[in-house]
Design a protein around this motif. Structure first.
Motif, PDB file in Angstrom:
ATOM      1  N   ALA A   7     -24.664  17.019  26.924  1.00 25.69           N
ATOM      2  CA  ALA A   7     -23.822  17.746  25.975  1.00 25.69           C
ATOM      3  C   ALA A   7     -22.880  16.794  25.250  1.00 25.69           C
ATOM      4  CB  ALA A   7     -23.028  18.836  26.702  1.00 25.69           C
ATOM      5  N   PHE A  44     -22.866  16.540  21.252  1.00 23.05           N
ATOM      6  CA  PHE A  44     -21.682  16.979  20.512  1.00 23.05           C
ATOM      7  C   PHE A  44     -21.009  15.808  19.796  1.00 23.05           C
ATOM      8  CE2 PHE A  44     -21.209  20.650  23.729  1.00 23.05           C
ATOM      9  CZ  PHE A  44     -22.155  21.373  23.046  1.00 23.05           C
ATOM     10  N   ASP A  91     -20.801  24.711  15.601  1.00 22.21           N
ATOM     11  CA  ASP A  91     -21.690  25.478  14.717  1.00 22.21           C
ATOM     12  C   ASP A  91     -20.886  26.194  13.633  1.00 22.21           C
ATOM     13  OD1 ASP A  91     -23.856  24.650  16.163  1.00 22.21           O
ATOM     14  OD2 ASP A  91     -24.038  26.487  17.348  1.00 22.21           O
ATOM     15  N   LYS A 116     -20.114  24.314  21.531  1.00 24.31           N
ATOM     16  CA  LYS A 116     -21.264  24.602  20.674  1.00 24.31           C
ATOM     17  C   LYS A 116     -20.900  25.642  19.625  1.00 24.31           C
ATOM     18  CE  LYS A 116     -26.109  25.990  20.754  1.00 24.31           C
ATOM     19  NZ  LYS A 116     -25.944  26.903  19.604  1.00 24.31           N
TER      20      LYS A 116
END
Length: 264
Positions: free
Chosen positions: A230, A234, A82, A78
């Motif tokens: 996830a 992702f 980001d 993450k």
């Protein structure tokens, strides 16, 4: 006094003496039933894990490690995605603000600084374009193709870094339920095998073993659900970043093509 009247009087006198004793007995039975229900509703998961068979404990330990590793990858991935998204947005703002390509290239190749994301794609394409342009008699089409190849190679490396460890999340999400189910089947098999030496089998006999075995399935789901969520999130984000890289490469190729024709 007649016999009938004597029996009625005796029954009337015995009723008040027996009623309290029966009431107390019923209350005791109700209290015992409530205590048993409370004990059945509050079990200790740690005790069930510690008393499980060794194969089931190994399955639980494997699932625990898989869950911990998945959460570490989730938090790290993450942060990486980001950061890639923010850096791409910042570079696009600088690129489309009207700054000169040579200044952007100098900023991307500063000493002690490594370009990432869109900036790395730009740096690779512009470097290859300048290298080929320095040759004499080279066609503009060859210059553009060399820059495009360099940008595609750099984009592939950047995306490969963003996709790193996503396959582990996919594996945990798809395999963990089956690993937990294996532990459950093994635990139930051991529980029913123990009934061979029992003359009268009741639910209370096999309930502890089945409870221990079912924890393996619960742990498998606990490890799989976050990993699947996830991975899907992702993977979608990496796909959006990939589309962003491709769009920038096409737009930058158009700019380089115009510059190559201007040099001619």
């Amino acid at each position: 006094m007649t016999p009938i009247l004597m029996l009625q009087e005796a029954a009337t006198q015995a009723l008040p003496e027996q009623a309290p004793a029966q009431t107390v007995e019923i209350a005791d039975q109700a209290g015992q039933a409530a205590d048993a229900a409370a004990a059945a509703g509050h079990f200790n998961i740690l005790d069930l894990i510690l008393h499980a068979s060794i194969p089931v404990q190994l399955v639980m330990l494997l699932l625990l490690f898989a869950s911990i590793a998945s959460w570490l990858i989730i938090f790290r991935k993450k942060r990486v995605l980001d950061r890639a998204d923010k850096e791409a947005e910042k570079f696009e703002e600088r690129f489309w603000s009207g700054a000169e390509l040579s200044k952007l290239y100098s900023g991307a190749t500063e000493r002690g600084r490594s370009a990432e994301g869109l900036e790395a794609i730009f740096e690779a394409g512009f470097r290859e374009f300048n290298r080929i342009r320095q040759r004499r008699g080279v066609d503009s089409r060859i210059q553009l193709e060399g820059a495009q190849r360099a940008m595609r190679a750099t984009s592939s490396r950047e995306l490969d870094g963003l996709e790193h460890n996503l396959e582990f999340l996919a594996s945990v999400g798809s395999i963990s339920p089956y690993v937990g189910l294996f532990g459950t089947v093994w635990g139930i098999m051991i529980s029913f095998q123990g009934l061979a030496n029992v003359k009268e089998a009741t639910i209370a006999t096999v309930a502890p073993g089945i409870s221990e075995a079912l924890i393996a399935t619960a742990m498998g789901l606990f490890a799989a659900i976050p990993a699947v969520w996830a991975y899907n999130r992702f993977a979608t984000k990496v796909e959006r970043i990939s589309t962003r890289y491709d769009a920038f490469s096409e737009e930058f190729s158009s700019i380089l093509q115009r510059q190559a024709h201007a040099d001619e």
